[in-house]
Design a protein around this motif. Structure first.
Motif, mmCIF file in Angstrom:
data_model
loop_
_atom_site.group_PDB
_atom_site.id
_atom_site.type_symbol
_atom_site.label_atom_id
_atom_site.label_comp_id
_atom_site.label_asym_id
_atom_site.label_seq_id
_atom_site.Cartn_x
_atom_site.Cartn_y
_atom_site.Cartn_z
ATOM 1 N N SER A 185 0.850 -1.185 0.000
ATOM 2 C CA SER A 185 0.000 0.000 0.000
ATOM 3 C C SER A 185 0.891 1.242 0.000
ATOM 4 O O SER A 185 2.098 1.166 0.266
ATOM 5 N N ALA A 186 0.274 2.383 -0.263
ATOM 6 C CA ALA A 186 1.020 3.646 -0.236
ATOM 7 C C ALA A 186 1.637 3.872 1.142
ATOM 8 O O ALA A 186 2.768 4.363 1.247
ATOM 9 N N GLU A 187 0.912 3.502 2.196
ATOM 10 C CA GLU A 187 1.436 3.677 3.561
ATOM 11 C C GLU A 187 2.648 2.785 3.810
ATOM 12 O O GLU A 187 3.648 3.219 4.394
ATOM 13 N N GLN A 188 2.580 1.528 3.361
ATOM 14 C CA GLN A 188 3.719 0.625 3.533
ATOM 15 C C GLN A 188 4.912 1.109 2.716
ATOM 16 O O GLN A 188 6.044 1.101 3.194
ATOM 17 N N TRP A 189 4.655 1.529 1.484
ATOM 18 C CA TRP A 189 5.742 2.009 0.612
ATOM 19 C C TRP A 189 6.415 3.223 1.249
ATOM 20 O O TRP A 189 7.640 3.350 1.220
ATOM 21 N N GLN A 190 5.612 4.095 1.841
ATOM 22 C CA GLN A 190 6.153 5.293 2.474
ATOM 23 C C GLN A 190 7.090 4.930 3.624
ATOM 24 O O GLN A 190 8.070 5.632 3.882
ATOM 25 N N LYS A 191 6.832 3.846 4.311
ATOM 26 C CA LYS A 191 7.719 3.410 5.399
ATOM 27 C C LYS A 191 9.095 3.039 4.851
ATOM 28 O O LYS A 191 10.112 3.331 5.484
ATOM 29 N N PHE A 192 9.135 2.424 3.676
ATOM 30 C CA PHE A 192 10.427 2.133 3.044
ATOM 31 C C PHE A 192 11.134 3.442 2.675
ATOM 32 O O PHE A 192 12.344 3.579 2.852
#
Length: 162
Positions: A37-44
């Motif tokens: 998700s966009a939220e998970q990608w943002q964590k990377f």
């Protein structure tokens, strides 16, 4: 020759291990949907995943191949999507091609790359044609494919029959 990780590399490794254990615990291994998700990608993005080996002057962390390999060794242990590796390599291709804007978008998570296995690929200049087996295309803006002669970054909107 000392091939053991340095103190700084061990710090990077500890950070990555902590991040992956918290975000992708071992019980989550093998999930069928590898798209993030966009939220998970943002964590990377927040931990500097995609720019680890990019120069600091280009928005990266300025580390080298050794540090990047340590990061991806841990990614393999968690069976993370190949889109993470594809996006990191896409940063390098963009920088090598003097496209700092694309590199920055990839580092900042505003663009993603999917990994593709070339089944039949013909590259002539800036044009590529053929068949690709693409992994985790759901949120990708580019597809990265690598042959023995080339590494190619293809915009998703240039693909047909996917």
């Amino acid at each position: 020759m000392n091939i053991l990780p340095s103190a700084e590399q061990n710090e990077i490794l500890a950070l990555i291990q902590q991040f992956l254990s918290a975000e992708f615990p071992p019980g989550d291994l093998g999930e069928s949907d590898a798209s993030y998700s966009a939220e998970q990608w943002q964590k990377f993005v927040d931990i500097g995943w995609f720019g680890i080996a990019a120069p600091a002057t280009r928005g990266g962390s300025g580390f080298g191949l050794a540090e990047e390999l340590l990061v991806y060794r841990e990614a393999g242990k968690h069976l993370l999507s190949p889109s993470l590796l594809a996006t990191s390599i896409a940063v390098k291709l963009a920088l090598a091609g003097q496209d700092a804007g694309l590199a920055q978008r990839l580092i900042e998570g505003r663009a993603r790359a999917a990994l593709a296995n070339p089944l039949a690929l013909d590259i002539r200049g800036d044009a590529a044609s053929g068949r690709l087996q693409v992994f985790d295309l759901a949120h990708a803006d580019y597809v990265l494919t690598v042959t023995t002669e080339n590494a190619v970054l293809i915009p998703v909107d240039a693909l047909t029959d996917i």
